[in-house]
Design an enzyme around this catalytic site. Structure first.
Site, PDB file in Angstrom:
ATOM      1  N   LYS A  85       0.458   8.644  -5.085  1.00 50.02           N
ATOM      2  CA  LYS A  85       0.056   7.625  -4.112  1.00 50.02           C
ATOM      3  C   LYS A  85      -1.360   7.879  -3.608  1.00 50.02           C
ATOM      4  CE  LYS A  85       1.808   5.571   0.235  1.00 50.02           C
ATOM      5  NZ  LYS A  85       2.903   5.634   1.224  1.00 50.02           N
ATOM      6  N   SER A 161       5.278   1.498   2.049  1.00 47.57           N
ATOM      7  CA  SER A 161       3.894   1.401   1.613  1.00 47.57           C
ATOM      8  C   SER A 161       3.616   2.017   0.247  1.00 47.57           C
ATOM      9  CB  SER A 161       2.996   2.079   2.657  1.00 47.57           C
ATOM     10  OG  SER A 161       3.298   3.467   2.759  1.00 47.57           O
ATOM     11  N   SER A 185       8.800   4.094   3.674  1.00 42.18           N
ATOM     12  CA  SER A 185       7.829   3.824   2.614  1.00 42.18           C
ATOM     13  C   SER A 185       8.126   4.392   1.238  1.00 42.18           C
ATOM     14  CB  SER A 185       6.434   4.293   3.054  1.00 42.18           C
ATOM     15  OG  SER A 185       5.984   3.519   4.129  1.00 42.18           O
TER      16      SER A 185
END
Length: 461
Positions: A85, A161, A185
């Site tokens: 990420k 996210s 997330s």
């Protein structure tokens, strides 16, 4: 390109790849190049990767093969290609936090977790797309929103996210991916994209070298094809033994009677009912539990997250760069100006009290089971209108945010194979430090329910 290169690890799993690698049936360089070919073929539409480190990844894979040939074995993740990420710093790669605002000073240099990935022999393919500052549940980023692989015709929200990480795993662009989970997330994008996601806790893996959203809840977690792969990742990166499936006999799961199961999409309701029925038929005891405090997440998150985000970004940076930010993210961060210090402190004290309450509430249960998301992946356009989209946004995290607020760990298991065309997730909830137990329960559930088939990606060429 008219055909999609095969996913070299996903269908068989990390354990089988490790066996084949050590038997010299395949090389780390071969599988790395195969994933890079899949990224080249599919990611122009999927937008899972913010940055692809092709040369760096091939060099790392070649080095792994040379180490193995020299008799040096780094463990079960040796040679496994992974996406990271874009909230975590990796040496030699840019880190944006999904934003045009420079936040590298808040992230710092490559941290302990990424160094651990490298020591384990993972090959980092690049950085996956995320919501700006990790501040959002839908997975939307105005610069680059990933396309949920479950539907090539309609752009559906991927969940946030860690949107790019979930999309990358679901589409077979890497063997597994790294996400972060503050409110939802890892678990939510895992559920909406049809993969397995593990929320750990803020102590398991250090978060240095990671953009901080709310340090009291921030955690690092893997997104994988299966609970079995997640168990290997967990063990390799902690030094613990690989968790085994919990014995079904004597397994007692709590089913919250309120809030978590409200206003479910029909597909979610059907798959959850089918999953619980299969578990009960297998001998698992499912008992009711009341958690009326779950609704307090509707007060805590709108208070705490803007206060943390504004405090971390700083007033000066926010005021200088707010026009560079996504308007919705900027508005959410800016709402921190209206939060009174007394309200923030009261909410944090309440959160700490709830952590202790939930520790006691889980007595007598191995885990709780709830839907990860009340909704399936809706078309992105459903959220374009604020008045229509806000209730959906609130509902989508109703079962995951309470666990973060309560300090619980857990996982999301894909269960849409039980009767939904769109992904559905079952959320396993355990006590804060019971990450291994959450995996054991997840493995048992996965053994009973099975792993759904992979999405048809031909429409993404």
């Amino acid at each position: 390109m008219t055909t999609i290169p095969c996913d070299p690890i996903g269908p068989k799993g990390i354990a089988e790849f490790g066996r084949a690698l050590r038997a010299r049936e395949v090389s780390a360089e071969e599988v790395t190049k195969a994933y890079l070919e899949r990224i080249s073929a599919l990611d122009p539409k999927l937008n899972a990767f913010e940055y692809v480190a092709a040369d760096q990844a091939v060099k790392a894979a070649r080095a792994i093969d040379n180490l193995l040939a020299a008799g040096i074995d780094l463990g079960p993740l040796m040679g496994v290609p992974v996406g990271v990420k874009d909230l975590l710093a990796v040496d030699g790669m840019p880190t944006t936090g999904g934003s045009l605002t420079d936040v590298t000073d808040l992230i710092g240099r490559e941290g302990s977790f990424i160094k651990g990935l490298k020591r384990a022999g993972c090959v980092i393919l690049g950085k996956t797309t995320c919501v700006e500052f990790a501040f959002g549940t839908l997975g939307v980023n105005r610069l680059r929103t990933p396309w949920n692989p479950c539907d090539p015709k309609v752009k559906r929200i991927p969940g946030g996210s860690s949107s790019g990480s979930a999309v990358a795993v679901a589409a077979g662009l890497c063997a597994f991916a790294i996400g972060t989970d503050t409110g939802t997330s890892v678990r939510l994008p895992a559920a909406l994209c049809g993969v397995f996601g593990l929320r750990t806790n803020s102590e398991l893996w250090p978060t240095d070298g990671v953009f901080p959203l709310a340090p009291v809840m921030d955690s690092i977690g893997p997104l994988t094809k299966s609970a079995a792969d997640a168990a290997i990742v967990y063990a390799a990166l902690t030094g613990d033994s690989i968790p085994e499936a919990a014995p079904v006999g004597g397994l007692r799961l709590g089913k919250p009677a309120d809030y978590y199961y409200e206003s479910l999409d029909p597909e979610v309701d059907f798959c959850m009912s089918a999953a619980l029925a299969k578990l009960a038929d297998a001998g698992v005891e499912i008992a009711p539990v009341r958690v009326p405090e779950a609704k307090e997440r509707e007060i805590y998150f709108p208070t705490a997250l803007p206060a943390y985000a504004l405090g971390i970004l700083g007033r000066e940076r926010y005021q200088r760069d707010r026009d560079k930010m996504d308007p919705i993210v900027a508005a959410r961060v800016g709402s921190g100006f209206d939060i009174q210090a007394s309200d923030f402190v009261q909410q944090e004290l309440r959160r700490k009290a709830l952590e202790k309450t939930m520790e006691r509430r889980m007595d007598g249960y191995d885990a709780w089971v709830v839907p990860t998301s009340a909704l399936v992946a809706r078309p992105a356009e459903d959220f374009s209108d604020v008045e229509r989209g806000m209730p959906l946004t609130l509902a989508i995290a109703q079962a995951t945010q309470p666990g973060s607020m309560f300090g619980q760990c857990g996982s999301s298991i894909p269960i849409h194979g039980l009767g939904s065309k769109l992904p559905v997730g079952l959320h396993v909830v355990c006590r804060r430090h019971e990450v291994a137990k959450a995996l054991s329960v997840s493995l048992a559930i996965e053994d009973i329910i099975g792993i759904p088939s992979q999405p048809d990606l031909t429409g993404f060429l």
